[in-house]
Design a protein around this motif. Sequence first.
Motif, PDB file in Angstrom:
ATOM      1  N   CYS A 249     -12.888  -2.610   3.374  1.00 18.46           N
ATOM      2  CA  CYS A 249     -12.678  -3.048   1.976  1.00 18.46           C
ATOM      3  C   CYS A 249     -14.311  -2.812   1.549  1.00 18.46           C
ATOM      4  O   CYS A 249     -15.284  -3.029   2.327  1.00 18.46           O
TER       5      CYS A 249
ATOM      6  N   HIS B  72     -10.791  11.051   5.224  1.00 18.41           N
ATOM      7  CA  HIS B  72     -10.455   9.503   5.141  1.00 18.41           C
ATOM      8  C   HIS B  72      -9.644   9.158   3.942  1.00 18.41           C
ATOM      9  O   HIS B  72      -9.381  10.481   2.984  1.00 18.41           O
TER      10      HIS B  72
ATOM     11  N   GLU C 193      -6.389  -8.797   0.457  1.00 15.41           N
ATOM     12  CA  GLU C 193      -6.389  -7.350   0.920  1.00 15.41           C
ATOM     13  C   GLU C 193      -7.687  -7.621   1.945  1.00 15.41           C
ATOM     14  O   GLU C 193      -7.906  -6.805   2.933  1.00 15.41           O
TER      15      GLU C 193
ATOM     16  N   ALA D 214      -1.085   5.129   3.520  1.00 15.09           N
ATOM     17  CA  ALA D 214      -2.069   4.337   3.904  1.00 15.09           C
ATOM     18  C   ALA D 214      -1.973   3.190   4.783  1.00 15.09           C
ATOM     19  O   ALA D 214      -2.597   2.361   4.946  1.00 15.09           O
ATOM     20  N   ARG D 215      -0.941   2.967   5.132  1.00 15.48           N
ATOM     21  CA  ARG D 215      -0.448   1.831   5.968  1.00 15.48           C
ATOM     22  C   ARG D 215      -0.893   2.112   7.482  1.00 15.48           C
ATOM     23  O   ARG D 215      -0.793   0.837   8.098  1.00 15.48           O
TER      24      ARG D 215
ATOM     25  N   GLU E 251      -7.401   2.116  10.369  1.00 20.32           N
ATOM     26  CA  GLU E 251      -8.343   1.150   9.945  1.00 20.32           C
ATOM     27  C   GLU E 251      -8.383   0.971   8.597  1.00 20.32           C
ATOM     28  O   GLU E 251      -8.771   1.876   7.919  1.00 20.32           O
ATOM     29  N   THR E 252      -8.913  -0.215   7.964  1.00 19.47           N
ATOM     30  CA  THR E 252      -8.934  -0.566   6.480  1.00 19.47           C
ATOM     31  C   THR E 252     -10.195  -1.051   6.299  1.00 19.47           C
ATOM     32  O   THR E 252     -10.513  -2.209   7.020  1.00 19.47           O
TER      33      THR E 252
ATOM     34  N   ARG F 203      -9.140   6.569   8.398  1.00 23.18           N
ATOM     35  CA  ARG F 203      -9.616   5.329   8.122  1.00 23.18           C
ATOM     36  C   ARG F 203      -9.477   5.387   6.576  1.00 23.18           C
ATOM     37  O   ARG F 203      -9.260   6.212   5.890  1.00 23.18           O
ATOM     38  N   ARG F 204      -9.111   3.836   6.094  1.00 23.55           N
ATOM     39  CA  ARG F 204      -8.458   3.797   4.780  1.00 23.55           C
ATOM     40  C   ARG F 204      -9.890   2.943   4.023  1.00 23.55           C
ATOM     41  O   ARG F 204      -9.899   1.942   4.542  1.00 23.55           O
TER      42      ARG F 204
ATOM     43  N   SER G  77       0.805  -1.256   0.149  1.00 19.50           N
ATOM     44  CA  SER G  77       0.106  -0.118   0.038  1.00 19.50           C
ATOM     45  C   SER G  77       0.812   1.297  -0.109  1.00 19.50           C
ATOM     46  O   SER G  77       2.088   1.026   0.351  1.00 19.50           O
TER      47      SER G  77
ATOM     48  N   ALA H  71      -8.539  -6.967   6.165  1.00 22.55           N
ATOM     49  CA  ALA H  71      -9.406  -5.774   6.474  1.00 22.55           C
ATOM     50  C   ALA H  71     -10.133  -5.942   7.929  1.00 22.55           C
ATOM     51  O   ALA H  71     -10.474  -7.106   8.520  1.00 22.55           O
TER      52      ALA H  71
ATOM     53  N   VAL I 281     -10.853   0.629   0.735  1.00 23.23           N
ATOM     54  CA  VAL I 281     -10.195   0.140  -0.522  1.00 23.23           C
ATOM     55  C   VAL I 281     -11.415  -0.395  -1.108  1.00 23.23           C
ATOM     56  O   VAL I 281     -12.062  -1.367  -0.756  1.00 23.23           O
TER      57      VAL I 281
END
Length: 256
Positions: free
Chosen positions: A89, A150, A167, A82-83, A86-87, A122-123, A78, A171, A125
């Motif tokens: 999807c 975000h 990915e 973006a590392r 929270e991710t 927050r990320r 990533s 998440a 994807v």
Amino acid sequence: SRLSTIFSALTGARNRVGFFLHEVFWRRGLHTHLIFFNRFSGSWFFYERAVNLLGAAPAPIEQCREHLKAGLPSPPPSPPEARDGETVCVGSGTSELAPERMLTAPQWEAVFAKRAGTPSGRRFVFLGAARDRALAEATIRRLTQVLPNHRYENRCGEMSLMESLSELARASEFWGVDSALLHYARIFGVRCVSYWGPTDPRTRLKPVAGLEEEVEYRKIPCSPCIHLAEKAPCGGNNLCIKNLFSPAGDEPEWPL
């Protein structure tokens, strides 16, 4: 389907298991084992019955989870920014079968306004095929205007299925419509928020012990229609999905 029944017979296999909806005399001669498929019950009951007829038992979801994770590649790197954080999807697309299941970009904006919250970092994807990229891009354009705190990544069409699952497996949450990504997320035990309209979640979501999920579905008289009608009675004007975003208590219009 009729064609799969014929293919099954042409294999010459000793045991030929198939589903039926209506009693048809010619199927009795082509299959050795017929299972009535009730489209208003959980679909998993009938697939598991087919497994039982072959002398096996369905594997527990924990075993399926470990088997699937063992075959996943390392997720693509990533961007450095973006590392952290929270991710989530997002699966906004579906297969070409019944695109009426999909939300529009404005509807996704409403979802994010309700759920994304104000804390930064927050990320999000967006995962999917190349055909899902335009919808994800239109959604992200709106989100960067209303929720700029975000980070958003459109990975639709950029990763293989297995890379996308890598990915997804790491998440914290998955938000999406009725699609393959949702069912993979449930296997992984990722917290799920799903949106339903022309399909009934009670017939597709086998209960999973310990899984945290929210299911958004407000039945209207013509829902479910997928798997029951060859063509959606609304002609693509998915009133069942629009009903999710109308005030509670409103009586939605529906096609006669």
